[in-house]
Design an enzyme around this catalytic site. Sequence first.
Site, mmCIF file in Angstrom:
data_model
loop_
_atom_site.group_PDB
_atom_site.id
_atom_site.type_symbol
_atom_site.label_atom_id
_atom_site.label_comp_id
_atom_site.label_asym_id
_atom_site.label_seq_id
_atom_site.Cartn_x
_atom_site.Cartn_y
_atom_site.Cartn_z
ATOM 1 N N LYS A 171 0.811 -1.225 0.000
ATOM 2 C CA LYS A 171 0.000 0.000 0.000
ATOM 3 C C LYS A 171 0.842 1.272 0.000
ATOM 4 C CE LYS A 171 -4.001 -2.274 1.992
ATOM 5 N NZ LYS A 171 -5.046 -2.300 3.034
ATOM 6 N N GLY A 194 0.714 0.462 9.699
ATOM 7 C CA GLY A 194 0.967 0.151 8.301
ATOM 8 C C GLY A 194 -0.025 0.870 7.405
ATOM 9 N N GLY A 195 -0.229 0.352 6.193
ATOM 10 C CA GLY A 195 -1.117 1.019 5.257
ATOM 11 C C GLY A 195 -2.533 1.181 5.780
ATOM 12 N N ALA A 196 -3.144 0.064 6.190
ATOM 13 C CA ALA A 196 -4.504 0.130 6.726
ATOM 14 C C ALA A 196 -4.538 0.880 8.047
ATOM 15 C CB ALA A 196 -5.073 -1.269 6.899
#
Length: 270
Positions: free
Chosen positions: A74, A137-139
């Site tokens: 991501k 992280g991305g999420a």
Amino acid sequence: MLENYSGATRVHLIVGDPIAQVKSPFGVTQAFESHGRDAICVPAHVTPADLTDWWAGTKRARNIDGLIVTVPHKFACTAFCDTLSERAAFLGTVNTVRRDAQGHWHGDMFDGLGYVRAMEKNGCTLNNKRALLVGAGGAGSAIAHSLVLAGVSELAIHDPDDQRRQSLIDRLNSLKLGKVTHLEKFTLGSPDPTGFDVVVNATPIGMKESDPTPIDASKIHGDMFVGCVITAPAITPLIAAARAKGCKTVTGADMFAQVRELMVNFLLEA
């Protein structure tokens, strides 16, 4: 489904490493069909080392209209975009990319917005609440952003990557909304949820039976709202423990239902 599947069918890819656990291909393809589009979503298992070379070739296929991005790509996939939404640019991460009529690729990030929608649908009120988020992280970054925009009074973030965590905290505090800090409380090596109203796991910890609980479940009580982003297993040990104590919860599947709608609408705007 796929009664009209042919060489004219438009293709959207979902890329990740691993990829076998994702539920998106069926659900997104089903959503395309419900919108009257002859389009499918196809999984692609690509390692980080191969990602740039894979994309250089993949984007040349003229029948590929969009890309859905999952772990661990991501952040990296922002570099593939010609333009980014304000949200994706702020976070430096994307989960959906579409090709426009001019052949340019535009990226956005819907994990946070979708997760907050799922939380609210499941009975969570975020305004003026204290929240704990594990995973930047991305999420996790996207969820943190959406929690702050939704009005939490305080957000504590835990992530073992100190640089990534602090960068996110600094960016969120630049919005001058709720107070964002790093978590300092741990019990038995796990993040301690004591004192928080909302607790969310945005890490992959819990996918394997041998995984520890990403948050100290012994400190959870029935007045907390507990969330987890994992989709397989559908009910993680953290969610099971929270429900056993009477907590309202949100699962990865609840999140996916909301994120899928946002992603599909975005992909079909091209």
